[in-house]
Scaffold this motif. Structure first.
Motif, short mmCIF file in Angstrom:
data_model
loop_
_atom_site.label_atom_id
_atom_site.label_comp_id
_atom_site.label_asym_id
_atom_site.label_seq_id
_atom_site.Cartn_x
_atom_site.Cartn_y
_atom_site.Cartn_z
N ILE A 102 1.89 18.16 -10.83
CA ILE A 102 2.30 17.59 -12.53
C ILE A 102 1.97 15.98 -12.66
N GLU A 103 2.02 15.32 -11.45
CA GLU A 103 1.56 14.12 -11.42
C GLU A 103 -0.12 13.83 -11.57
N LYS A 104 -0.77 14.78 -10.98
CA LYS A 104 -2.16 14.67 -11.08
C LYS A 104 -2.71 15.02 -12.68
N GLU A 105 -1.86 16.19 -13.20
CA GLU A 105 -2.11 16.23 -14.53
C GLU A 105 -1.80 15.31 -15.65
N LEU A 106 -0.84 14.73 -15.40
CA LEU A 106 -0.09 13.29 -16.14
C LEU A 106 -1.15 12.42 -16.06
N LEU A 107 -1.79 12.09 -14.89
CA LEU A 107 -3.04 11.00 -14.74
C LEU A 107 -4.06 11.36 -15.46
N ALA A 108 -4.50 12.66 -15.61
CA ALA A 108 -5.73 12.99 -16.03
C ALA A 108 -5.73 13.34 -17.60
N ASN A 109 -4.38 13.78 -18.23
CA ASN A 109 -4.56 14.25 -19.40
C ASN A 109 -3.48 13.60 -20.14
N SER A 110 -3.89 12.38 -21.09
CA SER A 110 -3.14 11.27 -21.67
C SER A 110 -2.34 12.08 -22.90
N GLU A 111 -2.82 13.03 -23.47
CA GLU A 111 -1.93 13.72 -24.40
C GLU A 111 -0.87 14.45 -24.07
N PHE A 112 -0.90 15.16 -22.83
CA PHE A 112 -0.04 15.89 -22.15
C PHE A 112 1.00 14.64 -21.62
N ALA A 113 0.70 13.75 -20.84
CA ALA A 113 1.54 12.72 -20.32
C ALA A 113 2.46 11.90 -21.57
N VAL A 114 1.92 11.66 -22.83
CA VAL A 114 2.65 11.33 -23.66
C VAL A 114 3.81 12.03 -24.09
N GLU A 115 3.49 13.51 -24.19
CA GLU A 115 4.44 14.28 -24.70
C GLU A 115 5.76 14.45 -23.55
N PHE A 116 5.10 14.80 -22.22
CA PHE A 116 6.11 14.92 -21.18
C PHE A 116 7.01 13.59 -20.96
N LEU A 117 6.25 12.48 -21.22
CA LEU A 117 7.32 11.05 -21.20
C LEU A 117 8.29 11.19 -22.10
N LYS A 118 7.89 11.63 -23.56
CA LYS A 118 8.74 11.76 -24.58
C LYS A 118 9.98 12.86 -24.18
N MET A 119 9.71 13.82 -23.62
CA MET A 119 10.66 14.97 -23.01
C MET A 119 11.61 14.21 -22.10
N MET A 120 11.24 13.52 -21.05
CA MET A 120 11.85 12.82 -19.97
C MET A 120 12.67 11.87 -20.60
N THR A 121 12.28 11.15 -21.60
CA THR A 121 13.21 10.04 -22.17
C THR A 121 14.08 10.64 -22.79
N ASP A 122 13.99 11.71 -23.75
CA ASP A 122 14.91 12.51 -24.13
C ASP A 122 16.17 12.98 -23.34
N HIS A 123 15.56 13.49 -22.12
CA HIS A 123 16.69 13.61 -21.00
C HIS A 123 17.46 12.62 -20.80
N PHE A 124 16.78 11.60 -20.30
CA PHE A 124 17.50 10.38 -19.93
C PHE A 124 18.54 10.05 -20.99
N ARG A 125 18.10 9.81 -22.23
CA ARG A 125 18.82 9.46 -23.18
C ARG A 125 20.22 10.48 -23.24
N LYS A 126 19.99 11.68 -23.37
CA LYS A 126 21.27 12.48 -23.35
C LYS A 126 22.37 12.16 -22.34
N GLN A 127 21.68 12.19 -21.06
CA GLN A 127 22.61 11.96 -19.94
C GLN A 127 23.29 10.42 -20.07
N HIS A 128 22.56 9.55 -20.26
CA HIS A 128 23.15 8.28 -20.63
C HIS A 128 24.27 8.45 -21.55
#
Length: 229
Positions: A102-128
């Motif tokens: 997934i790290e390779k894909e995130l570095l190679a695919n910017s659209e995918f990386a932005v969406e994945f980052l938004k998802m992780m931020t969502d999880h962080f905020r919920k846990q916070h």
């Protein structure tokens, strides 16, 4: 599927999987402290994401069903160990994806990386917000917060109030609040005596959601963050 990941990129995420794992009800897919080389996409079933406190009590953070992404916080991490536990609540099946893939894909695919980052931020905020409610308002506040989140996830408006349309035990509520079942019993009875809640079989009806929100100085977060999932 996460609200932040498009169908196209979600299918791309699934293509990165290298194996399928079946997990029996009650078994752990991963546990905090274990080396975390993979993260997972839930195909079927349901998982509880939790963390154990110093006194051995379990704090449940998320309930994850089909299409949920779990164990993802190890990506680009030097720690390399799971921070939480993932336990199956029913017979389940997941796709396993190696972090390095997934790290390779995130570095190679910017659209995918932005969406994945938004998802992780969502999880962080919920846990916070869940940790915030527990730390600032104690175990009673954590219970109130859990009831509010359940209302946002499973609540059905009726003439009597908001019906939490899901069977839930007092032990379940205790796990979400990192407290004992006895403490939950006492607090629910107190809320019942005040007319804040009532019971319909194994289900709870909330008559005054505003009361619960005022007790924990609710910040009015959108339901996309203030939920049990």
């Amino acid at each position: 599927m996460s609200q932040f990941i498009s169908k196209k990129n979600f299918e791309q995420l699934k293509k990165l999987a290298y194996k399928t794992i079946k997990v029996k009800k009650g078994m752990f897919l991963f546990q905090e402290g274990q080396i975390g080389e993979n993260f997972f996409v839930v195909l079927s079933g349901k998982f509880q994401i939790s963390k154990f406190s110093g006194d051995g009590k379990e704090l449940c953070l998320r309930l994850c069903g089909p299409s949920a992404v779990i164990g993802e916080l190890m990506i680009f991490s030097d720690n390399g160990r799971y921070l939480f536990n993932g336990r199956a609540l029913e017979d389940s099946e997941v796709l396993a994806i190696k972090n390095e893939d997934i790290e390779k894909e995130l570095l190679a695919n910017s659209e995918f990386a932005v969406e994945f980052l938004k998802m992780m931020t969502d999880h962080f905020r919920k846990q916070h917000t869940k940790f915030r409610d527990l730390v600032l308002y104690g175990k009673k506040g954590a219970l109130y917060s859990t009831l509010i989140r359940m209302a946002n996830s499973y609540g059905v408006q009726t003439s009597d109030g908001i019906l939490l349309d899901v069977p839930i035990t007092h032990q379940d509520l205790a796990n979400f609040s990192s407290t004992s079942r006895e403490s939950v019993n006492r607090e629910l009875n107190t809320l019942k005596s005040k007319g804040i809640i009532s019971f319909k079989g194994r289900k709870i009806i909330i008559h005054s959601l505003d009361y619960l929100k005022k007790q924990i100085n609710c910040e009015g977060c959108p339901t996309s963050y203030c939920n049990i999932e």
